[in-house]
Enzyme design. Sequence first.
Site, PDB file in Angstrom:
ATOM      1  N   CYS A  24      -6.225  -7.657  52.050  1.00  0.00           N
ATOM      2  CA  CYS A  24      -7.254  -7.960  51.052  1.00  0.00           C
ATOM      3  C   CYS A  24      -7.363  -9.476  50.853  1.00  0.00           C
ATOM      4  CB  CYS A  24      -7.002  -7.307  49.710  1.00  0.00           C
ATOM      5  SG  CYS A  24      -7.020  -5.510  49.731  1.00  0.00           S
ATOM      6  N   ARG A  47      -8.517 -10.913  56.411  1.00  0.00           N
ATOM      7  CA  ARG A  47      -7.546 -10.276  55.516  1.00  0.00           C
ATOM      8  C   ARG A  47      -7.956  -8.862  55.123  1.00  0.00           C
ATOM      9  NH1 ARG A  47      -3.681 -13.622  53.154  1.00  0.00           N
ATOM     10  NH2 ARG A  47      -3.376 -12.016  51.593  1.00  0.00           N
ATOM     11  N   TRP A  89      -8.863  -4.404  52.199  1.00  0.00           N
ATOM     12  CA  TRP A  89      -8.126  -3.592  53.154  1.00  0.00           C
ATOM     13  C   TRP A  89      -7.538  -2.443  52.349  1.00  0.00           C
ATOM     14  CZ3 TRP A  89      -3.097  -1.895  54.001  1.00  0.00           C
ATOM     15  CH2 TRP A  89      -2.801  -1.447  55.303  1.00  0.00           C
ATOM     16  N   ASN A 111      -5.409  -7.958  44.663  1.00  0.00           N
ATOM     17  CA  ASN A 111      -4.713  -7.737  45.922  1.00  0.00           C
ATOM     18  C   ASN A 111      -3.300  -7.302  45.593  1.00  0.00           C
ATOM     19  OD1 ASN A 111      -3.855  -7.711  48.553  1.00  0.00           O
ATOM     20  ND2 ASN A 111      -3.639  -9.931  48.725  1.00  0.00           N
ATOM     21  N   GLY A 112      -2.828  -6.227  46.228  1.00  0.00           N
ATOM     22  CA  GLY A 112      -1.484  -5.735  45.961  1.00  0.00           C
ATOM     23  C   GLY A 112      -1.504  -4.264  45.605  1.00  0.00           C
ATOM     24  N   GLU A 124       6.407  -7.145  72.438  1.00  0.00           N
ATOM     25  CA  GLU A 124       5.283  -7.901  71.900  1.00  0.00           C
ATOM     26  C   GLU A 124       4.018  -7.660  72.721  1.00  0.00           C
ATOM     27  OE1 GLU A 124       2.898 -10.621  69.745  1.00  0.00           O
ATOM     28  OE2 GLU A 124       4.601  -9.337  69.276  1.00  0.00           O
ATOM     29  N   LYS A 156       0.541  -6.172  71.147  1.00  0.00           N
ATOM     30  CA  LYS A 156      -0.765  -6.812  71.254  1.00  0.00           C
ATOM     31  C   LYS A 156      -1.776  -5.859  71.870  1.00  0.00           C
ATOM     32  CE  LYS A 156      -0.089 -10.350  69.224  1.00  0.00           C
ATOM     33  NZ  LYS A 156       0.735  -9.428  68.453  1.00  0.00           N
ATOM     34  N   GLU A 206      -2.756  -3.120  69.410  1.00  0.00           N
ATOM     35  CA  GLU A 206      -3.468  -3.666  68.256  1.00  0.00           C
ATOM     36  C   GLU A 206      -4.950  -3.864  68.535  1.00  0.00           C
ATOM     37  OE1 GLU A 206      -0.585  -6.485  65.553  1.00  0.00           O
ATOM     38  OE2 GLU A 206      -1.175  -7.242  67.521  1.00  0.00           O
ATOM     39  N   HIS A 248      15.835   7.286  80.293  1.00  0.00           N
ATOM     40  CA  HIS A 248      16.463   8.089  79.241  1.00  0.00           C
ATOM     41  C   HIS A 248      15.412   8.767  78.356  1.00  0.00           C
ATOM     42  CE1 HIS A 248      20.468   6.731  80.263  1.00  0.00           C
ATOM     43  NE2 HIS A 248      20.009   5.490  80.315  1.00  0.00           N
ATOM     44  N   LYS A 298      -4.403  -9.328  58.431  1.00  0.00           N
ATOM     45  CA  LYS A 298      -3.583 -10.422  58.922  1.00  0.00           C
ATOM     46  C   LYS A 298      -2.243 -10.525  58.207  1.00  0.00           C
ATOM     47  CE  LYS A 298      -2.795 -14.083  61.404  1.00  0.00           C
ATOM     48  NZ  LYS A 298      -2.479 -13.896  62.829  1.00  0.00           N
TER      49      LYS A 298
END
Length: 604
Positions: free
Chosen positions: A2, A27, A74, A100-101, A478, A482, A485, A501, A599
């Site tokens: 947000c 955001r 968000w 926000n929160g 990573e 990416k 995402e 395994h 973000k």
Amino acid sequence: MCGITACVGEDDVVDTVLTGLKNLEYRGYDSAGIATLNGHGVRVHKREGGIDPLSSEVDHVEFAGQLGLGHTRWSTHGAPTDENAHPHTDCTGTVAVVHNGIIENYAELRSELAAAGHLFTSETDTEVVPHLIEDELAAGYDPEAAFRRAIARIEGSYAIAVLVDGTDAIFATRQGSPLVLGVDGKRRFLASDVPSFLEYTSRVVYLDDGDFVRLTPGEHVITDITGSPQNRPIETVEWGSEDAERDGYDHYMLKEIHEQPEALRRAINGRITDDNRVDLEEFPPGSFDDVDEVHFISCGTSHHASMYACQLLRDRGIPAHAFTAGEYATTPAPVTDGTLVVAVTQSGETADTLTSMRDVKARNARTLAVTNVVGSTAAREADDALFIRAGPEIGVAATKTFSSQVIVLALLVERLTEDITGEPSAEREGLLSALRVLPDQVERVLRESTAASLASQYADADGRFFIGRGVAFPVACEGALKFKEITYEHAEGFAAGELKHGPLALVTPQTPVLAVFSGRHDTKTLNNVEEVRSRGAPVIGIAAETANHVESTVDVFLPIPETHPELSGVLANVQLQLVSYYVADLLDRSIDKPRNLAKSVTVE
């Protein structure tokens, strides 16, 4: 997670608030809204979707004011709908709130307010706030007192800004969610992040948890909840608005991938001496003499950077552990007087990381924040801070911040090693020499990469596996992160030896495997490559350009310049970033604003 923006001025601020929202869209982009106050009541316009549709609608209605709030959402409580979009108002329409929160006791407060006759129009936790303020106003309190009394009843994490009809002020506070103040002549700004107002001013005030601020034209007053004045200095942000622009690139992510050489130069600058020693101004030799083990706490991409640093420390014989911050917060590991807890967070506002850091501080462990934001909560609350100097990163998928984190953590590893063991590591000479030329090598990868050609070849695969050993393992993780995402396609990262395994059951000719080679343990990784190739899976190998044994084995070879094995992962990661980007672009994904992601994750 947000975005809040606000402006107080002597002229109309609607366009300024909308610009601030556009700058914060990374955001949150589920819905957006704006509220203004101009002496004729509070006006609110909000809708599901991004900032552009909101701006178009506002352009066609009479909408003005010298005080304005904006919000881009968000979703946490309630779906992304017009009704759930912020700002939220009270029953009388005299109070408008952006938030926000997460308000943890909202269900209890909502039940109480509804029983008293308040009508709710959304599913959000935020909507309790304007109704609480409404009650306090009805009880005879002035707007600022009503705001403080309402906030005193809230539990959770929040950044909140409020307009109340009949005042010429914006009231705001923060607790666990970021909120910064901008100063520009008679104008005052509030925002969740500096890029919101950076094109107007670089003069900022970083607010602390528990701060209350009253903004009027030409003035800001900061107090605590009791009304006692708080002194918060005005600081100057070192980067300009042009750093937060696309600059001709199709996406912020692609721009930020190409900014990595310069970001790495900033990360290294002044931190390696002419005689190849680490010079961390904040931490002279002996700063960590009392440390005997290191805990890294972090989330997402920052966790992969932490895993990388953890591997480097272990290779030097120093006990080190990398924990995901969300798990560390609920099931903390034991700490001793000799434990250093390193909180790695790009924004310095990641809720899980802050919670974990506060927990270990309460247990008297020493804390160090490694972050990109000088005035962030993590930087202020940790015992010490080390900055990665990556500059602003707008794309939701972190790129240059990962590279910068790894490099700064590598420098920290060398300082820790010398302080803890009493002598430099055996790798120091080669590592620091390689670091000096690493930015130029990243430039070469960006210039010569053939990753774009892989997009059409493997875009329709059933899934992708990323594998590696040593420092190549966190890079594989990573790379997979990416990929998932921004492409919305299935991808997983594994330690190379773990494929057999369990995950090997999923390997088919339609599941390409991207294998990262560091220059160490390559023979074992090649054995794992043969295991997947025998099942028909195509293999894309990322290794040093001189690794003929790798090139001759894999189906597609993405070379990187020869470097110290401990830095090979940084170069390999650039290739993986480009692979993800070009596949996502071919699939026409929303690369800078992936669905369901934001973000900075400021809620647990």
